[in-house]
Design an enzyme around this catalytic site. Structure first.
Site, PDB file in Angstrom:
ATOM      1  N   ARG A 237      -7.367  43.895   5.220  1.00  0.00           N
ATOM      2  CA  ARG A 237      -6.106  44.183   4.553  1.00  0.00           C
ATOM      3  C   ARG A 237      -4.968  43.402   5.200  1.00  0.00           C
ATOM      4  O   ARG A 237      -4.861  43.332   6.421  1.00  0.00           O
ATOM      5  CB  ARG A 237      -5.786  45.692   4.615  1.00  0.00           C
ATOM      6  CG  ARG A 237      -6.504  46.523   3.554  1.00  0.00           C
ATOM      7  CD  ARG A 237      -5.974  46.174   2.171  1.00  0.00           C
ATOM      8  NE  ARG A 237      -6.621  46.924   1.100  1.00  0.00           N
ATOM      9  CZ  ARG A 237      -7.632  46.473   0.371  1.00  0.00           C
ATOM     10  NH1 ARG A 237      -8.157  45.287   0.643  1.00  0.00           N
ATOM     11  NH2 ARG A 237      -8.122  47.187  -0.613  1.00  0.00           N
ATOM     12  N   GLU A 266       1.193  38.315  -1.136  1.00  0.00           N
ATOM     13  CA  GLU A 266       0.314  37.196  -1.493  1.00  0.00           C
ATOM     14  C   GLU A 266       0.868  36.446  -2.704  1.00  0.00           C
ATOM     15  O   GLU A 266       1.076  37.067  -3.743  1.00  0.00           O
ATOM     16  CB  GLU A 266      -1.100  37.735  -1.756  1.00  0.00           C
ATOM     17  CG  GLU A 266      -1.701  38.331  -0.486  1.00  0.00           C
ATOM     18  CD  GLU A 266      -3.027  39.040  -0.697  1.00  0.00           C
ATOM     19  OE1 GLU A 266      -3.454  39.198  -1.865  1.00  0.00           O
ATOM     20  OE2 GLU A 266      -3.636  39.429   0.308  1.00  0.00           O
ATOM     21  N   HIS A 284      -7.343  36.205  -0.960  1.00  0.00           N
ATOM     22  CA  HIS A 284      -7.883  37.554  -1.153  1.00  0.00           C
ATOM     23  C   HIS A 284      -9.160  37.461  -2.007  1.00  0.00           C
ATOM     24  O   HIS A 284      -9.364  38.223  -2.954  1.00  0.00           O
ATOM     25  CB  HIS A 284      -6.859  38.459  -1.839  1.00  0.00           C
ATOM     26  CG  HIS A 284      -7.051  39.915  -1.511  1.00  0.00           C
ATOM     27  ND1 HIS A 284      -5.999  40.761  -1.252  1.00  0.00           N
ATOM     28  CD2 HIS A 284      -8.161  40.681  -1.402  1.00  0.00           C
ATOM     29  CE1 HIS A 284      -6.449  41.978  -1.007  1.00  0.00           C
ATOM     30  NE2 HIS A 284      -7.767  41.943  -1.094  1.00  0.00           N
TER      31      HIS A 284
END
Length: 313
Positions: A237, A266, A284
């Protein structure tokens, strides 16, 4: 009247129709993410107003958003991390929350090892130099028989251990709830203090949820404890690492490098990270394999339908 469900993950059903078939067989009316990206709070508020259920990725489901979801009965997580969901408020409103357990663990473990190798052996930098016809030899660091330190030894961490054994690595682990039986069977040494991981490990991988106790668990102090040849990898995370501290440490060459697939926002707001040659960055995407995407879609859809069936009884 059929249940109306919002589906936000962009990869949902990309490689298989089975997730849609599960929902269609139950008569669910599917409302897909219309934006082609992670939704903002304002977009979620607008899209969630009239739905009975949601299959959600990393889009925000905080109290501000959930207050507008008057019909919401079920949140089915497309994955396992729930830091984007206000669990207390969901419980207060009797909204069921279920996760797609084990759907992507193998994919994330594979990518963790891929980042370890890429950073240690400077794969990206070597590739870049070769494309410019620069055939100089770039010296890198070994992985074989080095020490791996895992912070968090849950399902994904254990799968990383399985893979690291192929490199004959010594394994250290820190976890608040140690699985002593697994550790003994797998030759893992638990450490009592987190500092030991940073001081002793050649590679450190993070496998933790993000909460008030784990936010910025890796900061300047921890980075200064690491070996100058050590590699830090985060496929868990964003927010577990203080990104400014990491940027500073990489620029100062306090550590060998980092492989980071997740950021606090992000793309990352700290643009310095994008300019460094001793970090390998992911979007991710650790869980983005065909098999993992299929698994997450199927499990999250089935979880949703199962909870709707329970509420109908």
């Amino acid at each position: 009247m059929p249940y109306k469900v919002l589906v936000t993950p962009r990869s949902f059903g990309r490689h298989s129709n089975e997730p849609y078939e599960i929902l269609n067989q139950f008569g669910v009316e599917v409302k897909m993410n219309p934006y082609g990206k992670i939704l903002t709070e304002e977009q979620m508020i607008e899209e969630i107003k009239d739905v009975d259920g949601i299959i959600v990725g990393v889009d925000p489901l905080n109290k501000k958003v959930l207050q507008h979801a008057e019909n919401l009965k079920v949140i089915s997580k497309y994955g396992v991390g729930i830091d984007n969901i206000d669990m207390e408020y969901a419980k207060e409103k009797n909204i069921e929350v279920v996760r797609a357990m084990n759907a992507n663990a193998d994919a994330v473990a594979d990518y963790t090892l891929a980042l370890m190798m890429a950073v240690a052996r400077n794969v990206v930098q070597i590739d870049k130099e070769c494309r410019e016809l620069n055939w100089q030899k770039i010296t890198t660091v070994d992985v074989h028989k080095k020490t791996l330190g895992l912070i968090g030894l849950g399902n994904i961490g254990k799968k990383v251990v399985q893979r690291a054994k192929g490199f004959e690595m010594d394994i250290l682990a820190y976890d608040l709830v140690p699985d002593e039986e697994y550790a003994e069977k797998s030759g893992i040494q638990y450490v009592n203090k987190l500092e030991e991981i940073f001081e002793k490990a050649d590679f450190i991988t993070l496998h933790l949820p993000l909460n008030e106790h784990t936010e910025h668990i890796v900061g300047r102090e921890q980075l200064e404890r690491m070996k100058s040849t050590a590699v830090l990898v985060n496929t868990a995370r964003g927010g577990l690492i203080d990104e400014q501290a990491l940027s500073d440490a990489l620029q100062e060459r306090l550590i060998w490098g980092a492989g980071i697939d997740v950021f606090e926002s992000e793309p990352p707001q700290n643009k310095e990270l994008l300019e460094l040659d001793n970090i390998v960055i992911g979007s991710h995407c650790a869980a983005s394999t065909v098999q993992a995407i299929d698994n997450m879609g199927i499990i999250s859809s089935q979880n949703l339908v199962d909870l709707f069936k329970q509420s109908d009884k």
